[in-house]
Scaffold this motif. Structure first.
Motif, PDB file in Angstrom:
ATOM      1  N   LYS A  24       0.867  -1.166   0.000  1.00 16.41           N
ATOM      2  CA  LYS A  24       0.000   0.000   0.000  1.00 16.41           C
ATOM      3  C   LYS A  24       0.914   1.229   0.000  1.00 16.41           C
ATOM      4  O   LYS A  24       1.974   1.197   0.642  1.00 16.41           O
ATOM      5  CB  LYS A  24      -0.849  -0.058   1.269  1.00 16.41           C
ATOM      6  N   ASP A  25       0.516   2.289  -0.702  1.00 16.74           N
ATOM      7  CA  ASP A  25       1.306   3.533  -0.822  1.00 16.74           C
ATOM      8  C   ASP A  25       2.517   3.422  -1.750  1.00 16.74           C
ATOM      9  O   ASP A  25       3.275   4.373  -1.882  1.00 16.74           O
ATOM     10  CB  ASP A  25       1.774   4.062   0.556  1.00 16.74           C
ATOM     11  N   ASP A  26       2.734   2.263  -2.396  1.00 16.20           N
ATOM     12  CA  ASP A  26       3.810   2.168  -3.398  1.00 16.20           C
ATOM     13  C   ASP A  26       3.525   3.102  -4.564  1.00 16.20           C
ATOM     14  O   ASP A  26       2.366   3.314  -4.934  1.00 16.20           O
ATOM     15  CB  ASP A  26       3.876   0.727  -3.974  1.00 16.20           C
ATOM     16  N   LEU A  27       4.605   3.640  -5.153  1.00 15.89           N
ATOM     17  CA  LEU A  27       4.479   4.392  -6.393  1.00 15.89           C
ATOM     18  C   LEU A  27       4.520   3.367  -7.518  1.00 15.89           C
ATOM     19  O   LEU A  27       5.407   2.506  -7.541  1.00 15.89           O
ATOM     20  CB  LEU A  27       5.667   5.364  -6.518  1.00 15.89           C
ATOM     21  N   ILE A  28       3.512   3.406  -8.423  1.00 15.71           N
ATOM     22  CA  ILE A  28       3.525   2.416  -9.521  1.00 15.71           C
ATOM     23  C   ILE A  28       3.482   3.124 -10.876  1.00 15.71           C
ATOM     24  O   ILE A  28       2.995   4.246 -10.986  1.00 15.71           O
ATOM     25  CB  ILE A  28       2.339   1.426  -9.436  1.00 15.71           C
ATOM     26  N   ARG A  43      -0.092   6.428  -7.083  1.00 15.63           N
ATOM     27  CA  ARG A  43       0.224   5.757  -5.825  1.00 15.63           C
ATOM     28  C   ARG A  43      -0.888   4.793  -5.432  1.00 15.63           C
ATOM     29  O   ARG A  43      -2.067   5.113  -5.579  1.00 15.63           O
ATOM     30  CB  ARG A  43       0.416   6.810  -4.725  1.00 15.63           C
ATOM     31  N   VAL A  44      -0.517   3.622  -4.929  1.00 11.01           N
ATOM     32  CA  VAL A  44      -1.499   2.611  -4.555  1.00 11.01           C
ATOM     33  C   VAL A  44      -2.236   3.048  -3.290  1.00 11.01           C
ATOM     34  O   VAL A  44      -1.629   3.259  -2.251  1.00 11.01           O
ATOM     35  CB  VAL A  44      -0.809   1.243  -4.307  1.00 11.01           C
ATOM     36  N   ARG A  45      -3.570   3.190  -3.410  1.00  5.75           N
ATOM     37  CA  ARG A  45      -4.365   3.575  -2.242  1.00  5.75           C
ATOM     38  C   ARG A  45      -4.780   2.355  -1.432  1.00  5.75           C
ATOM     39  O   ARG A  45      -4.828   2.397  -0.208  1.00  5.75           O
ATOM     40  CB  ARG A  45      -5.603   4.316  -2.714  1.00  5.75           C
ATOM     41  N   LEU A  52       2.922  -3.465 -15.448  1.00  2.00           N
ATOM     42  CA  LEU A  52       2.840  -2.626 -14.253  1.00  2.00           C
ATOM     43  C   LEU A  52       4.106  -2.853 -13.428  1.00  2.00           C
ATOM     44  O   LEU A  52       4.515  -3.993 -13.203  1.00  2.00           O
ATOM     45  CB  LEU A  52       1.592  -3.027 -13.456  1.00  2.00           C
ATOM     46  N   TYR A  53       4.752  -1.767 -13.021  1.00  2.00           N
ATOM     47  CA  TYR A  53       5.965  -1.871 -12.188  1.00  2.00           C
ATOM     48  C   TYR A  53       5.802  -1.016 -10.942  1.00  2.00           C
ATOM     49  O   TYR A  53       5.307   0.111 -11.022  1.00  2.00           O
ATOM     50  CB  TYR A  53       7.194  -1.338 -12.942  1.00  2.00           C
ATOM     51  N   ALA A  54       6.239  -1.535  -9.804  1.00  3.28           N
ATOM     52  CA  ALA A  54       6.306  -0.710  -8.598  1.00  3.28           C
ATOM     53  C   ALA A  54       7.706  -0.091  -8.583  1.00  3.28           C
ATOM     54  O   ALA A  54       8.692  -0.751  -8.894  1.00  3.28           O
ATOM     55  CB  ALA A  54       6.071  -1.556  -7.364  1.00  3.28           C
ATOM     56  N   VAL A  55       7.764   1.193  -8.235  1.00  2.00           N
ATOM     57  CA  VAL A  55       9.056   1.897  -8.240  1.00  2.00           C
ATOM     58  C   VAL A  55       9.709   1.724  -6.865  1.00  2.00           C
ATOM     59  O   VAL A  55       9.073   1.990  -5.841  1.00  2.00           O
ATOM     60  CB  VAL A  55       8.832   3.402  -8.537  1.00  2.00           C
ATOM     61  N   PRO A  56      10.988   1.271  -6.816  1.00  2.00           N
ATOM     62  CA  PRO A  56      11.668   1.111  -5.522  1.00  2.00           C
ATOM     63  C   PRO A  56      11.715   2.459  -4.797  1.00  2.00           C
ATOM     64  O   PRO A  56      11.900   3.488  -5.441  1.00  2.00           O
ATOM     65  CB  PRO A  56      13.082   0.656  -5.903  1.00  2.00           C
ATOM     66  N   SER A  57      11.561   2.451  -3.475  1.00  2.00           N
ATOM     67  CA  SER A  57      11.470   3.729  -2.756  1.00  2.00           C
ATOM     68  C   SER A  57      12.792   4.484  -2.909  1.00  2.00           C
ATOM     69  O   SER A  57      13.877   3.900  -2.898  1.00  2.00           O
ATOM     70  CB  SER A  57      11.149   3.500  -1.278  1.00  2.00           C
ATOM     71  N   LYS A  65      12.920   5.634 -15.264  1.00  2.00           N
ATOM     72  CA  LYS A  65      13.404   4.397 -15.903  1.00  2.00           C
ATOM     73  C   LYS A  65      12.224   3.471 -16.231  1.00  2.00           C
ATOM     74  O   LYS A  65      12.148   2.875 -17.305  1.00  2.00           O
ATOM     75  CB  LYS A  65      14.378   3.720 -14.932  1.00  2.00           C
ATOM     76  N   TYR A  66      11.267   3.408 -15.295  1.00  2.00           N
ATOM     77  CA  TYR A  66      10.119   2.505 -15.469  1.00  2.00           C
ATOM     78  C   TYR A  66       9.141   3.069 -16.502  1.00  2.00           C
ATOM     79  O   TYR A  66       8.514   2.336 -17.252  1.00  2.00           O
ATOM     80  CB  TYR A  66       9.447   2.245 -14.122  1.00  2.00           C
ATOM     81  N   VAL A  67       9.035   4.405 -16.535  1.00  2.00           N
ATOM     82  CA  VAL A  67       8.175   5.045 -17.537  1.00  2.00           C
ATOM     83  C   VAL A  67       8.689   4.691 -18.933  1.00  2.00           C
ATOM     84  O   VAL A  67       7.926   4.324 -19.832  1.00  2.00           O
ATOM     85  CB  VAL A  67       8.149   6.585 -17.329  1.00  2.00           C
ATOM     86  N   ALA A  68      10.023   4.742 -19.107  1.00  2.00           N
ATOM     87  CA  ALA A  68      10.621   4.425 -20.409  1.00  2.00           C
ATOM     88  C   ALA A  68      10.367   2.964 -20.778  1.00  2.00           C
ATOM     89  O   ALA A  68      10.027   2.642 -21.921  1.00  2.00           O
ATOM     90  CB  ALA A  68      12.119   4.709 -20.369  1.00  2.00           C
ATOM     91  N   LEU A  69      10.511   2.081 -19.775  1.00  2.00           N
ATOM     92  CA  LEU A  69      10.287   0.646 -19.995  1.00  2.00           C
ATOM     93  C   LEU A  69       8.877   0.373 -20.493  1.00  2.00           C
ATOM     94  O   LEU A  69       8.656  -0.357 -21.461  1.00  2.00           O
ATOM     95  CB  LEU A  69      10.463  -0.102 -18.672  1.00  2.00           C
ATOM     96  N   VAL A  70       7.902   0.984 -19.790  1.00  2.00           N
ATOM     97  CA  VAL A  70       6.486   0.763 -20.125  1.00  2.00           C
ATOM     98  C   VAL A  70       6.162   1.346 -21.501  1.00  2.00           C
ATOM     99  O   VAL A  70       5.506   0.707 -22.324  1.00  2.00           O
ATOM    100  CB  VAL A  70       5.581   1.384 -19.031  1.00  2.00           C
TER     101      VAL A  70
END
Length: 593
Positions: free
Chosen positions: A259-263, A275-277, A323-328, A334-339
């Motif tokens: 919960k609260d991860d940036l995805i 952000r995951v609610r 879908l990727y969760a971004v490490p804190s 980097k993940y935006v480019a991947l997707v």
């Protein structure tokens, strides 16, 4: 347990009983409410270890086995051949697959295709030889293990089933797989296990699960170890939920989602960063797609899991997207480019003369585009979303150059009112369907019919080869016009066709009228003897009795016939055309090359 539950995929030809098989295990009936009775969207069910123990425990302990995996996560991918990519997506995310084959029909078109995918993805699989209750004379013993039910059948029924299984084993061997009935296998790493089942009566289901669990434990231990990092997943479906707004039904296949991860998730315009609610999970043994009883909320979930993600700003999110969760502490770039890169691979926007394709999810879009490619149909535009006026304009541009591709294929999407009106004005055809293979089959059969009609039309416009002989003793008038009796040796003759002499290729005039027993007729076929009137020649000077004459075939027509239409000519017409071409080449060496 550091090993996660395996993600199981169910594949197979249409109508082999895939959903029914899962339903039997799940005891819920999703089947009846799906379009065409075939599962159209990927769902997933989690079978916890307790449930497995209850179902296959007794059987496994008899086989001296223990259940070590934390359960099974079953992804129910639809099984039609058009779903190659969805299945690939399923296939790449899946650890192990159940290939369902109808024991009465054996291998079918998509069975081969599923095997190609499994091979390409190196995904281990076992076979459910389903519908044993349909074997003539089979007496059903509901929910009994197969081996027990098999012992209770008459000898001829056992033999019939054995023969059907041998046929399936034979096809596997031609495809260079060793396969055998599960109870006859010593080494499961080298032999594909075939479990006879009936999704209807439940016979063989316990063994199917036992073999599945056994295989997963024995051979997938390494693959099932999860990384402790952030989550990676695939969006199965975007669902509007009362009180929650848009939510993402997702399969997490690695890492942990909190919960609260940036995805970062694929979106229509660009990747969405949010952000995951809340993370909602279905109650065990229930279906993501159709839960009888709603969800429970959790703080974190580890792979493998089917979850519903609640988050703001999900407008435009795409089903089928990564879908990727971004490490804190890390930036999402980097993940935006991947997707982005992954989605751009699927979308198509070109200036080619090709069809316009609109679908409801990335998965179905990719599957249809792939299918069209296999059938050599070019695609000008492929995207997710409803059909707009712009799509119709694009198709109309193509229609001017290439009428057969100036169409729109619409899968599970709406046609906006102004687009509908524009399509009618511009005469752009829109093919709509809610089942992928119907959409593709409808378009391909239309394409084939149009092509054939075009070929027939072109063929009809060509002058075909024909040959006649002037009959001896049948000169009725010598000139202006000359009227003589002829026999048609090959092909057909009609009025207004010019004739040339066989000896030197000189043109001698055209046929004005053809008569048979005093009646004027529109054509004379091979074998007929008729009277013809010729405008220019004089008998005794230009033509003589017993002369052979050919119909004059223009060079462009001869070229077209030689290149495209030889198969539409009779053997005699083919021979006549070749003789005629040889005659012309004596005068002009490269005639009709």
């Amino acid at each position: 347990m550091s090993i996660r539950q395996p993600i199981v995929c169910v594949l197979g030809h249409v109508d082999t009983g895939k959903t029914l098989l899962l339903d039997k295990i799940r005891k819920t009936s999703v089947q009846a409410r799906e379009a065409g009775g075939i599962t159209q969207h990927i769902g997933a069910s989690f079978f916890p270890v307790e449930t497995l123990k209850q179902m296959v425990g007794p059987l496994l302990s008899a086989m001296k086995g223990e259940i070590e995996i934390p359960g099974l996560l079953v992804v129910d991918t639809p099984g039609h051949e058009a779903f190659t990519n969805l299945r690939k997506r399923g296939g790449s995310v899946a650890d192990i697959a159940i290939l369902v084959i109808d024991v009465l029909r054996g291998f079918e078109a998509q069975t081969y295709e599923c095997i190609d995918i499994l091979k390409a993805r190196k995904t281990p699989f076992l076979v459910a030889a389903n519908k044993i209750d349909r074997v003539p004379g089979w007496k059903s013993y509901p929910d009994t293990p197969f081996l027990k039910a098999y012992q209770l059948q008459d000898k001829y029924v056992q033999e019939d089933l054995d023969n059907r299984l041998y046929e399936i084993i034979g096809v596997f061997s031609r495809l260079s797989f060793r396969a055998d009935r599960f109870d006859r296998i010593k080494d499961f790493t080298r032999t594909v296990a075939i479990v006879p089942t009936s999704a209807k009566t439940g016979e063989g289901i316990t063994e199917l699960l036992a073999v599945l669990v056994g295989l997963a434990q024995q051979y997938l231990k390494k693959r099932l170890q999860t990384t402790a990092g952030p989550a990676k997943g695939t969006v199965l479906e975007i669902r509007e939920e009362p009180g929650l707004g848009l939510t993402l039904n997702t399969i997490i296949y690695d890492g942990t989602l909190r919960k609260d991860d940036l995805i970062v998730v694929g979106g229509r315009e660009k990747p969405i960063v949010t952000r995951v609610r809340a993370i909602l999970v279905p109650k065990p043994l229930d279906e993501i797609r159709d839960p009888r009883d709603k969800f429970s909320s959790v703080d974190a979930v580890s792979a493998a899991a089917g979850v519903k993600i609640v988050a703001p700003e999900l407008e435009g999110a795409l089903a089928g997207a990564p879908l990727y969760a971004v490490p804190s502490g890390e930036s999402p770039d980097k993940y935006v480019a991947l997707v982005s890169e992954e989605i751009e691979r699927i979308r198509i926007a070109t200036d080619a003369n090709g069809v316009v394709l609109k679908a409801d999810t990335l998965g179905s879009l990719e599957a249809i585009a792939e299918h069209l490619k296999r059938n050599n149909v070019p695609v000008r535009l492929a995207d997710v979303g409803d059909i707009s006026k712009r799509d119709v304009t694009e198709a109309a541009v193509v229609k001017d150059h290439e009428p057969l591709y100036g169409v729109i294929l619409a899968f599970n999407v709406k046609v906006l009112p102004d687009a509908e009106e524009e399509a009618q004005n511009k005469g752009v055809q829109i093919f709509k369907a809610e089942i992928i293979y119907h959409l593709i089959e409808n378009y391909l059969s239309w394409l084939k019919a149009q092509r054939e009609a075009k070929i027939d039309q072109e063929f009809a416009s060509l002058v075909k080869p024909a040959k006649i002989r002037i009959l001896e003793g049948y000169v009725f008038r010598r000139a202006k016009p000359a009227i003589v009796g002829v026999e048609v040796l090959a092909g057909k003759i009609k009025p207004k066709l010019a004739l040339v002499r066989a000896e030197d290729g000189e043109e001698i005039g055209e046929i004005q009228q053809i008569q048979d027993r005093g009646q004027a007729i529109s054509e004379a076929k091979q074998g007929m003897q008729v009277a013809v009137s010729l405008d220019k020649p004089m008998v005794g000077r230009h033509i003589f009795e017993k002369d052979v004459l050919y119909v004059k075939v223009p060079e462009a027509h001869a070229k077209a016939l030689l290149k495209n239409f030889m198969d539409k000519l009779t053997p005699e017409e083919q021979e006549t055309l070749n003789e005629y071409v040889d005659l012309m080449r004596k005068k002009t060496p490269f005639w009709a090359f």
